[in-house]
Every structure is written in structure tokens, then in C-alpha cells.
Design a protein around this motif. Structure first.
Motif, mmCIF file in Angstrom:
data_model
loop_
_atom_site.group_PDB
_atom_site.id
_atom_site.type_symbol
_atom_site.label_atom_id
_atom_site.label_comp_id
_atom_site.label_asym_id
_atom_site.label_seq_id
_atom_site.Cartn_x
_atom_site.Cartn_y
_atom_site.Cartn_z
ATOM 1 N N LYS A 1 48.868 3.586 39.146
ATOM 2 C CA LYS A 1 50.189 4.232 39.021
ATOM 3 C C LYS A 1 51.153 3.858 40.156
ATOM 4 O O LYS A 1 52.310 4.291 40.156
ATOM 5 C CB LYS A 1 50.020 5.753 38.970
ATOM 6 N N GLU B 1 43.947 -14.047 30.276
ATOM 7 C CA GLU B 1 44.349 -12.806 29.582
ATOM 8 C C GLU B 1 43.157 -11.852 29.388
ATOM 9 O O GLU B 1 43.029 -11.166 28.372
ATOM 10 C CB GLU B 1 45.079 -13.118 28.275
ATOM 11 N N ARG C 1 34.021 0.675 26.735
ATOM 12 C CA ARG C 1 34.554 1.994 27.111
ATOM 13 C C ARG C 1 34.964 2.778 25.864
ATOM 14 O O ARG C 1 34.726 3.985 25.773
ATOM 15 C CB ARG C 1 35.774 1.832 28.024
HETATM 16 N N1 CAA Z 1 47.514 0.525 27.196
HETATM 17 C C1 CAA Z 1 48.097 1.539 27.879
HETATM 18 N N2 CAA Z 1 47.620 2.015 29.035
HETATM 19 C C2 CAA Z 1 46.515 1.445 29.534
HETATM 20 C C3 CAA Z 1 45.852 0.389 28.878
HETATM 21 C C4 CAA Z 1 46.390 -0.061 27.655
HETATM 22 N N3 CAA Z 1 45.834 -1.061 26.966
HETATM 23 N N4 CAA Z 1 44.781 0.034 29.612
HETATM 24 C C5 CAA Z 1 44.758 0.830 30.678
HETATM 25 N N5 CAA Z 1 45.820 1.685 30.625
HETATM 26 C C6 CAA Z 1 46.157 2.753 31.568
HETATM 27 C C7 CAA Z 1 45.012 3.748 31.575
HETATM 28 O O1 CAA Z 1 45.175 4.720 30.563
HETATM 29 C C8 CAA Z 1 45.106 4.345 32.966
HETATM 30 O O2 CAA Z 1 46.103 5.349 33.016
HETATM 31 P P1 CAA Z 1 45.683 6.898 33.253
HETATM 32 O O3 CAA Z 1 45.069 6.910 34.642
HETATM 33 O O4 CAA Z 1 46.965 7.610 33.140
HETATM 34 O O5 CAA Z 1 44.695 7.221 32.193
HETATM 35 C C9 CAA Z 1 45.613 3.185 33.800
HETATM 36 O O6 CAA Z 1 46.229 2.255 32.910
HETATM 37 C C10 CAA Z 1 44.479 2.506 34.535
HETATM 38 O O7 CAA Z 1 43.549 2.087 33.568
HETATM 39 P P2 CAA Z 1 42.016 1.859 33.867
HETATM 40 O O8 CAA Z 1 41.494 3.003 34.676
HETATM 41 O O9 CAA Z 1 41.334 1.522 32.588
HETATM 42 O O10 CAA Z 1 42.103 0.565 34.805
HETATM 43 P P3 CAA Z 1 40.976 -0.282 35.461
HETATM 44 O O11 CAA Z 1 41.357 -0.568 36.864
HETATM 45 O O12 CAA Z 1 39.622 0.285 35.182
HETATM 46 O O13 CAA Z 1 41.128 -1.729 34.680
HETATM 47 C C11 CAA Z 1 40.810 -3.357 32.977
HETATM 48 C C12 CAA Z 1 40.900 -1.880 33.333
HETATM 49 C C13 CAA Z 1 40.645 -3.355 31.449
HETATM 50 C C14 CAA Z 1 39.604 -4.050 33.611
HETATM 51 C C15 CAA Z 1 42.135 -4.090 33.373
HETATM 52 O O14 CAA Z 1 42.264 -4.181 34.769
HETATM 53 C C16 CAA Z 1 42.237 -5.478 32.784
HETATM 54 O O15 CAA Z 1 42.606 -5.631 31.605
HETATM 55 N N6 CAA Z 1 41.924 -6.516 33.587
HETATM 56 C C17 CAA Z 1 42.154 -7.903 33.159
HETATM 57 C C18 CAA Z 1 43.545 -8.325 33.541
HETATM 58 C C19 CAA Z 1 44.033 -9.469 32.711
HETATM 59 O O16 CAA Z 1 43.866 -9.529 31.493
HETATM 60 N N7 CAA Z 1 44.689 -10.413 33.372
HETATM 61 C C20 CAA Z 1 45.262 -11.530 32.708
HETATM 62 C C21 CAA Z 1 46.501 -11.952 33.422
HETATM 63 S S1 CAA Z 1 47.627 -12.913 32.464
HETATM 64 C C22 CAA Z 1 46.927 -14.459 32.430
HETATM 65 O O17 CAA Z 1 45.804 -14.621 32.098
HETATM 66 C C23 CAA Z 1 47.729 -15.641 32.802
HETATM 67 C C24 CAA Z 1 48.526 -16.212 31.757
HETATM 68 O O18 CAA Z 1 49.713 -16.449 31.976
HETATM 69 C C25 CAA Z 1 47.898 -16.635 30.472
#
Ligand code: CAA
Length: 387
Positions: A185, A369, A381
Motif C-alpha cells: 500500500k 509477467e 492461494r
Molecule cells: N488484483 C487486485 N489486487 C491485487 C491483486 C490483483 N490481481 N493481486 C494482489 N492484489 C492486492 C491484494 O489484494 C493486497 O491488497 P490487500 O492487502 O488490501 O488485500 C495487495 O495487492 C498485496 O497483495 P499480496 O499480499 O498478494 O502481495 P504479495 O506481496 O504476496 O505478492 C504476487 C503477490 C502474486 C507474488 C505478486 O507480487 C506478483 O504478481 N509478482 C510477480 C510480478 C510480476 O508479474 N512482474 C512482471 C513485471 S512486468 C514484466 O515482466 C516486464 C515486461 O515488460 C514484459
């Protein structure tokens, strides 16, 4: 190979034909050389813009085509069959920065950026990862601090697709303070343009695959960002990024299916030509079984993707299904391309034939991604929470 199970509308068929014609004419003849030279072809941006392919999901008021998700993904698959690098540029642009602006941007921000993005005048990029923050995206460290009517950003962003040519970058940075960290947040999203003082493009990565897509670091050194470039609400950047990645993961799934299809089609053509032990190797059951498994996995991946996309078009929340589609499609691409190299034998290992490029391109679909492990975290989860 347009899957008869998909039951396409006339409009969707037309989109597929347009994408295929563009891919055959502009991409297929150049893909090997661009890969060899790690050359990004900038003239593709206005060409794709003219076709409407850089505003596929944007409504007509922003000069977009206003298409459904399935049409967009069908077009993306066709582009990826010919050149996966062009497909990732198109996927990131359509799925991440444009969707973030469309769903969370103010009317003024949308009016300024979306139509030029749809027309191909501004290429979009997405900057979430950092040198020390990849899968654990909420641990990012790029710091934003408010100074009058500006934000001052300091930090580095990694793995930014199209970063060399991007005209607008949606970047995530911390707006909490070191003495009161707020985890996810404490992250906000900013609309960055390369003209901002303190912005520079850093190291360009020398990659295994997807070599015609430039991937760079971005450096923000006391970068002065006008306050009206904050996207949506302060502290909501992580949520916005995650929501946009749901679109992004569908795009990467389509890209992976395109790569797998290219390898499968190359293998099908090769096995009828290649003779060993006095007959085309296509006549050996071991070869046919490989092709059968390839075709089945590709069809399964596409079905999963289009089921998720159709649900998205109906307004259903598809976070878990997007992860499933991306996970399955990217692992399919890796499996199919590995087996295509095997069917080509020694010829699969040399650059005279395209399958080694498909194999190298496929690998990153299991990484960017969200790695396959991250997709399993999202799906797992949901499984244990019963959602
Ligand atoms: N939609 C809405 N809100 C979401 C969400 C979603 N899909 N996923 C998480 N949130 C919210 C959660 O609800 C939470 O909020 P609350 O505390 O209010 O409930 C908050 O975000 C934190 O979520 P988590 O506790 O689940 O977060 P986490 O630290 O455990 O991480 C994770 C979860 C799924 C591992 C996430 O960090 C993730 O997706 N990591 C991978 C990142 C990624 O995909 N990077 C790619 C970068 S882009 C790229 O690749 C380059 C390019 O240009 C191609």
C-alpha cells in the motif's frame, strides 16, 4: 491453423486475416535477421498503429478499435507465429500501460495519452521490476517524495520491454516514507515520459531470445514528475499493476501459443520432407506421437486462454484464470519448441532453421509477467482460500 473449435465471428475472422497478412508481409521475412542482430525495427510502431493494433482494446473515443479480448488475443497469436518480439511489444503496450490509463487514469490523463498511443505515436512501457525486486514485486525500492507540485523519483527499473523507444511508461514507486513503510500500500503509479529531467535509459540487456525486443533498465535520478502524473490514488499503484498484469498474462499466453504454433507448423512441414531409413520420418509412429501431443497441448492452451478471455469480456474477475492460461501456455510453448528441436535433430540446433529461435523465444514466457512459480502462487492461494 485457425482452430475450428473457436467459432469465430466474421469480425474476428477479419482481424485474424489482417494480422496474418501483416505478419507474413512485414515480420516473417525479417524475423531471423532481427533476432541475429538484436534489431528492433521502429517503423513497426506506426505501421501497427495504422492497423489499429496498438489500440485494440481502447474504445473509439480514444481512437481505439474497441475490440473484445478474444479478437485482440487472436491477432496477437498471429503476430507471435511470425515474430515473438513484435508480439511482446504489442502485448505490453495493449495490456499494461493502456489498460492502466484506461481503468485508473483521470479524464485529462486519458485525453492526453490514449489516442496517441492507439495511433502508434507513443509506444507504451511498464516499469515494475527492479534489480532487487522481481517476483516479490511489493518489495520495490524506487522512491518518490513530494516537493511542491512535483514528485521527485529516485531509483532504477529493470526488464522494461520497449524501454528504448517508449514514449510513455507506467512506473511504480514508493510514496510511503522510510520511517513508515506500508508494504504494497506504499506503492503508487506514475505516468513517465522520457522528456522529464532526471530520466535516462540505462543498460540494454543482451538476451537469449526475444532479441528484437529491446529490454532495458530505466534510471530515475532525481526525476521531476509533475503532480498530475500520479495515476489514480496515492498508494494504489500495486493494485493497479496487478490488475493490469491480469490482461498482460492473457497477452503472454497468446504470444506463447503463437510461438508453439510456429514450432509445430515447422515440425509438421519438416517431417514429411526429411527421409531416414528409406522413408519420410513422418511415417514413424514415434514422430506422429510427438506431433499429436504438440497439437493437443496447443489446442488445450488456446481453449483455456479463450475461455478466460470470454469470461473477461462478460465482466467476470479472471485473475486466477489469467494465471492458469499464462502458466499452461508458456509451459506448452517450452515443451513444444523443445520437441520441435528434437524432431529436427541436428538441423534443429542450427540457425539455418527457425526452431532454435522459437525455443529461445519460448523460454522467457515462463519468466516475464510473473514466473511459472508466481502463477502457481496465485492459483494455489485461490485454491486454498476456496475462491
Ligand atoms: N488484483 C487486485 N489486487 C491485487 C491483486 C490483483 N490481481 N493481486 C494482489 N492484489 C492486492 C491484494 O489484494 C493486497 O491488497 P490487500 O492487502 O488490501 O488485500 C495487495 O495487492 C498485496 O497483495 P499480496 O499480499 O498478494 O502481495 P504479495 O506481496 O504476496 O505478492 C504476487 C503477490 C502474486 C507474488 C505478486 O507480487 C506478483 O504478481 N509478482 C510477480 C510480478 C510480476 O508479474 N512482474 C512482471 C513485471 S512486468 C514484466 O515482466 C516486464 C515486461 O515488460 C514484459
Amino acid at each position: 491453423m485457425t482452430d475450428p473449435l473457436l467459432e469465430l465471428t466474421e469480425e474476428q475472422r477479419a482481424i485474424v486475416e489482417t494480422a496474418r497478412a501483416f505478419a507474413d508481409e512485414q515480420l516473417r521475412p525479417n524475423a531471423a535477421a532481427w533476432d541475429r542482430d538484436a534489431h528492433f525495427e521502429p517503423s513497426l510502431i506506426p505501421k501497427l498503429g495504422e492497423l489499429g493494433f496498438l489500440g485494440m482494446l481502447l474504445p473509439s473515443e480514444h481512437d481505439g478499435l474497441g475490440l473484445d479480448a478474444r479478437s485482440y488475443l487472436l491477432a496477437l497469436e498471429e503476430i507471435a507465429v511470425a515474430d515473438a518480439s513484435t508480439a511482446v511489444m504489442m502485448s505490453v503496450h495493449n495490456s499494461l500501460p493502456t489498460q492502466m490509463l484506461l481503468h485508473f487514469g483521470s479524464a485529462a490523463q486519458q485525453a492526453r495519452f490514449l489516442a496517441p498511443m492507439a495511433r502508434g505515436e507513443l509506444l507504451g512501457a511498464f516499469a515494475l521490476s527492479e534489480p532487487d525486486s522481481g517476483s516479490d514485486a511489493a518489495s520495490l525500492r524506487c522512491q518518490a517524495r513530494r516537493e511542491g507540485d512535483h514528485w521527485i523519483l529516485d531509483g532504477a527499473k529493470s526488464w522494461v520491454t520497449s524501454g528504448t523507444h517508449a514514449g510513455v511508461i507506467l512506473a511504480m514507486a514508493r510514496t510511503d516514507t522510510p520511517d513508515a513503510r506500508k508494504g504494497a500500500k506504499g506503492i503508487s503509479a506514475f505516468i513517465i515520459t522520457p522528456d522529464l529531467p532526471g530520466y535516462s535509459v540505462g543498460k540494454k540487456e543482451d538476451k537469449m531470445g526475444m532479441r528484437a525486443s529491446p529490454t532495458v533498465q530505466l534510471v530515475f535520478d532525481g526525476m521531476r514528475v509533475p503532480a498530475d502524473r500520479l495515476l489514480g490514488e496515492e498508494g494504489m499503484g500495486f493494485t493497479y499493476a496487478m490488475r493490469s498484469l491480469e490482461h498482460g498474462r492473457l497477452g503472454i499466453a497468446a504470444q506463447a501459443i503463437g510461438i508453439a504454433r510456429a514450432a509445430y507448423e515447422a515440425a509438421c512441414a519438416y517431417v514429411v520432407e526429411r527421409k531416414q531409413f528409406g522413408k519420410p520420418i513422418a511415417e514413424f509412429q514415434a514422430v506422429q506421437f510427438k506431433l499429436a501431443d504438440m497439437a493437443t497441448r496447443i489446442t488445450a492452451a488456446r481453449s483455456l486462454l479463450h475461455m478466460a478471455a470470454a469470461a473477461k469480456d462478460r465482466g467476470v474477475d479472471i485473475g486466477t484464470q489469467a494465471s492458469m492460461a499464462k502458466l499452461f501456455a508458456s509451459e506448452t510453448a517450452m515443451w513444444v519448441t523443445t520437441n520441435a528441436v528434437q524432431l529436427f535433430g541436428g538441423y534443429g540446433y542450427v540457425k539455418e532453421y527457425p526452431v532454435e529461435r522459437y525455443f529461445r523465444d519460448a523460454k522467457v514466457t515462463e519468466i516475464y509477467e510473473g514466473t511459472s512459480e508466481v502463477q502457481r502462487v496465485v492459483i494455489g492461494r485461490a485454491a486454498v482460500s476456496g475462491s
